[in-house]
Write a protein that holds these residues in place. Structure first.
Motif, PDB file in Angstrom:
ATOM      1  N   LEU A  63       0.833  -1.204   0.000  1.00  0.00           N
ATOM      2  CA  LEU A  63       0.000   0.000   0.000  1.00  0.00           C
ATOM      3  C   LEU A  63       0.863   1.248   0.000  1.00  0.00           C
ATOM      4  CD1 LEU A  63      -3.033   0.570   0.015  1.00  0.00           C
ATOM      5  CD2 LEU A  63      -2.925   0.754   2.507  1.00  0.00           C
ATOM      6  N   ARG A  64       1.950   1.222   0.769  1.00  0.00           N
ATOM      7  CA  ARG A  64       2.870   2.366   0.797  1.00  0.00           C
ATOM      8  C   ARG A  64       3.553   2.569  -0.550  1.00  0.00           C
ATOM      9  NH1 ARG A  64       4.204   0.312   5.976  1.00  0.00           N
ATOM     10  NH2 ARG A  64       6.077  -0.683   5.134  1.00  0.00           N
ATOM     11  N   ASP A  65       3.750   1.498  -1.301  1.00  0.00           N
ATOM     12  CA  ASP A  65       4.375   1.580  -2.625  1.00  0.00           C
ATOM     13  C   ASP A  65       3.394   1.987  -3.710  1.00  0.00           C
ATOM     14  OD1 ASP A  65       6.759   0.807  -1.516  1.00  0.00           O
ATOM     15  OD2 ASP A  65       6.532  -1.323  -2.046  1.00  0.00           O
ATOM     16  N   GLY A  66       2.154   2.279  -3.318  1.00  0.00           N
ATOM     17  CA  GLY A  66       1.158   2.726  -4.291  1.00  0.00           C
ATOM     18  C   GLY A  66       0.439   1.595  -5.012  1.00  0.00           C
ATOM     19  N   ARG A  67       0.550   0.379  -4.459  1.00  0.00           N
ATOM     20  CA  ARG A  67      -0.107  -0.769  -5.087  1.00  0.00           C
ATOM     21  C   ARG A  67      -1.306  -1.212  -4.270  1.00  0.00           C
ATOM     22  NH1 ARG A  67       4.421  -5.042  -5.291  1.00  0.00           N
ATOM     23  NH2 ARG A  67       5.142  -3.905  -3.440  1.00  0.00           N
ATOM     24  N   ASP A  68      -2.234  -1.844  -4.963  1.00  0.00           N
ATOM     25  CA  ASP A  68      -3.431  -2.370  -4.324  1.00  0.00           C
ATOM     26  C   ASP A  68      -3.115  -3.779  -3.830  1.00  0.00           C
ATOM     27  OD1 ASP A  68      -5.855  -3.515  -3.639  1.00  0.00           O
ATOM     28  OD2 ASP A  68      -6.949  -2.698  -5.342  1.00  0.00           O
ATOM     29  N   PRO A  69      -3.045  -4.011  -2.514  1.00  0.00           N
ATOM     30  CA  PRO A  69      -2.676  -5.342  -1.999  1.00  0.00           C
ATOM     31  C   PRO A  69      -3.624  -6.451  -2.449  1.00  0.00           C
ATOM     32  CG  PRO A  69      -2.585  -3.693  -0.262  1.00  0.00           C
ATOM     33  CD  PRO A  69      -3.253  -3.042  -1.442  1.00  0.00           C
ATOM     34  N   ILE A  70      -4.885  -6.128  -2.594  1.00  0.00           N
ATOM     35  CA  ILE A  70      -5.858  -7.144  -2.997  1.00  0.00           C
ATOM     36  C   ILE A  70      -5.614  -7.569  -4.438  1.00  0.00           C
ATOM     37  CG2 ILE A  70      -8.317  -7.626  -3.357  1.00  0.00           C
ATOM     38  CD1 ILE A  70      -8.903  -5.692  -1.039  1.00  0.00           C
ATOM     39  N   ARG A  71      -5.382  -6.599  -5.315  1.00  0.00           N
ATOM     40  CA  ARG A  71      -5.093  -6.928  -6.716  1.00  0.00           C
ATOM     41  C   ARG A  71      -3.742  -7.646  -6.861  1.00  0.00           C
ATOM     42  NH1 ARG A  71      -7.087  -2.041 -10.743  1.00  0.00           N
ATOM     43  NH2 ARG A  71      -9.329  -2.216 -10.252  1.00  0.00           N
ATOM     44  N   GLU A  72      -2.772  -7.224  -6.066  1.00  0.00           N
ATOM     45  CA  GLU A  72      -1.467  -7.881  -6.128  1.00  0.00           C
ATOM     46  C   GLU A  72      -1.587  -9.354  -5.743  1.00  0.00           C
ATOM     47  OE1 GLU A  72       1.495  -6.670  -7.201  1.00  0.00           O
ATOM     48  OE2 GLU A  72       0.314  -4.924  -7.814  1.00  0.00           O
ATOM     49  N   ARG A  73      -2.402  -9.638  -4.738  1.00  0.00           N
ATOM     50  CA  ARG A  73      -2.613 -11.025  -4.334  1.00  0.00           C
ATOM     51  C   ARG A  73      -3.325 -11.818  -5.432  1.00  0.00           C
ATOM     52  NH1 ARG A  73      -5.837 -12.115   1.113  1.00  0.00           N
ATOM     53  NH2 ARG A  73      -7.537 -11.251  -0.167  1.00  0.00           N
ATOM     54  N   GLN A  74      -4.282 -11.194  -6.088  1.00  0.00           N
ATOM     55  CA  GLN A  74      -4.989 -11.848  -7.187  1.00  0.00           C
ATOM     56  C   GLN A  74      -4.028 -12.178  -8.333  1.00  0.00           C
ATOM     57  OE1 GLN A  74      -8.020  -8.924  -7.986  1.00  0.00           O
ATOM     58  NE2 GLN A  74      -9.450  -9.785  -6.466  1.00  0.00           N
ATOM     59  N   LYS A  75      -3.103 -11.248  -8.604  1.00  0.00           N
ATOM     60  CA  LYS A  75      -2.108 -11.496  -9.654  1.00  0.00           C
ATOM     61  C   LYS A  75      -1.232 -12.689  -9.292  1.00  0.00           C
ATOM     62  CE  LYS A  75      -1.633  -6.680 -11.230  1.00  0.00           C
ATOM     63  NZ  LYS A  75      -0.693  -5.521 -11.309  1.00  0.00           N
ATOM     64  N   ARG A  76      -0.787 -12.730  -8.036  1.00  0.00           N
ATOM     65  CA  ARG A  76       0.063 -13.844  -7.609  1.00  0.00           C
ATOM     66  C   ARG A  76      -0.667 -15.176  -7.726  1.00  0.00           C
ATOM     67  NH1 ARG A  76       1.677  -9.940  -3.673  1.00  0.00           N
ATOM     68  NH2 ARG A  76       0.184 -10.775  -2.151  1.00  0.00           N
ATOM     69  N   ARG A  77      -1.949 -15.176  -7.410  1.00  0.00           N
ATOM     70  CA  ARG A  77      -2.731 -16.403  -7.510  1.00  0.00           C
ATOM     71  C   ARG A  77      -2.880 -16.846  -8.962  1.00  0.00           C
ATOM     72  NH1 ARG A  77      -7.576 -15.055  -3.113  1.00  0.00           N
ATOM     73  NH2 ARG A  77      -6.374 -15.625  -1.226  1.00  0.00           N
ATOM     74  N   ARG A  78      -3.078 -15.859  -9.857  1.00  0.00           N
ATOM     75  CA  ARG A  78      -3.203 -16.218 -11.277  1.00  0.00           C
ATOM     76  C   ARG A  78      -1.901 -16.809 -11.806  1.00  0.00           C
ATOM     77  NH1 ARG A  78      -6.333 -11.375 -11.624  1.00  0.00           N
ATOM     78  NH2 ARG A  78      -4.504 -10.186 -12.301  1.00  0.00           N
TER      79      ARG A  78
END
Length: 350
Positions: A63-78
């Motif tokens: 979140l501090r890096d300007g990223r959406d943690p929820i979307r980042e997790r979804q990307k990792r899962r994909r």
């Protein structure tokens, strides 16, 4: 003492939500792009407080890096889901993709069989993204020196499968086959060339084929026309147009849809052989086998083997090519064209 049902804050947005005393879930409340969001961090008690805090810290860093943690997790899962594809499934998919390019749609199994016999039993169950040069080395080591040509084909097919996986978006090591070759070293197997019958000895052998049997007639026509074994064995009556035999493109060597029909002139002697073969014809084929289908290449080879000959039927083409070079004034282009070889570039051929 177990906590009762309810909501319990650990601080900095981390909550334990318990709809009942024995079950619950960890939730991180965050603000993403000005919107309040809740991010699940796992079931309680499967995920401990320490694990939940660790996951929460990682989400806050994103979140501090300007990223959406929820979307980042979804990307990792994909990505993880893509990388779970087994090599066996990728190999079959790659084969299906290439069927249109293969003879008879790959029904003969020659493209897939090296994989099926030597690779899938060992690597088929592995996620394709996890395959390394070490896995390939261990897979091919038993046949690298004893079945060199088969190993080469199987490794080439494996490389194609990895390229197919990469095209699907799977993170694979495309250099693994090349690195495996380096680990395996140069094959110790030396190929043994089967000698061709010297052209000077062909007339004598031709004259000895005097029984009028399917095998004798097939060998005679093979010598007279210089075609490969398969189009000779599968020769049909309707392919004869006067003094020309038209070999369908699908019987010619070459890639599907990139090979044209091939026209072979029929000499007077060849026509005489064909007329005799017509007496044996069955189901439209001039050279039928004893039981069903057509005569096999092995049948002709065995005849030559029984006579103590090292040469085999296919190598009459080599005898013809040497005769053209040594005993005639045929140009290189004419000689190669007679054998059905492609000469020159597409521009030159046009």
């Amino acid at each position: 003492m177990a906590l009762e049902a309810g909501k319990y804050c650990d601080g900095a947005g981390l909550w334990l939500v318990k709809p009942e005393p024995k079950n619950g879930k960890w939730v991180l409340r965050i603000t993403v792009h000005g919107k309040r969001r809740e991010m699940g961090l796992g079931r309680w008690p499967d995920v401990s407080l320490a694990e939940a805090r660790e996951k929460a810290d990682e989400a806050r860093r994103e979140l501090r890096d300007g990223r959406d943690p929820i979307r980042e997790r979804q990307k990792r899962r994909r990505v993880a889901q893509r990388n779970l594809h087994l090599f066996r499934d990728i190999a079959h998919d790659a084969f299906e993709t290439r069927k249109a390019e293969l003879r008879d749609g790959g029904k003969a199994g020659r493209w897939f069989s090296p994989l099926e016999l030597h690779v899938l039993p060992k690597l088929g169950h592995m996620p394709v993204a996890e395959i390394t040069q070490i896995d390939l080395r261990d897979c091919f080591a038993p046949i690298w020196h004893t079945k060199a040509e088969t190993a080469r084909k199987a490794l080439t097919r494996t490389s194609i499968c990895l390229e197919h996986a990469a095209a699907l978006g799977i993170d694979v090591d495309l250099q693994a086959p090349k690195k495996a070759r380096a680990l395996l070293g140069k094959s110790k197997t030396t190929s043994t060339n089967i000698p061709a019958l010297p052209w000077q000895g062909v007339p004598t052998f031709y004259q000895s084929l005097d029984e009028g049997s399917v095998t004798h007639l097939a060998l005679r026509l093979l010598i007279l026309t210089g075609v490969r074994s398969k189009p000779l064995r599968f020769m049909r009556e309707e392919q004869i147009e006067g003094d020309v035999r038209v070999i369908p493109a699908d019987q010619m060597k070459g890639r599907k849809d990139a090979t044209a029909d091939f026209r072979v002139p029929i000499s007077t002697e060849a026509l005489r052989v064909i007329n005799k073969a017509r007496q044996h014809a069955r189901d439209g084929y001039l050279f039928p086998s004893v039981r069903k289908g057509v005569i096999s290449d092995a049948t002709m080879s065995r005849l030559m083997e029984r006579r103590g000959m090292k040469a085999r039927p296919h190598w009459f083409r080599s005898s013809l090519r040497v005769w053209l070079a040594e005993a005639t004034d045929a140009s290189h282009e004419v000689a190669e064209t007679m054998l059905g070889h492609v000469v020159g570039s597409a521009v030159v051929r046009a």
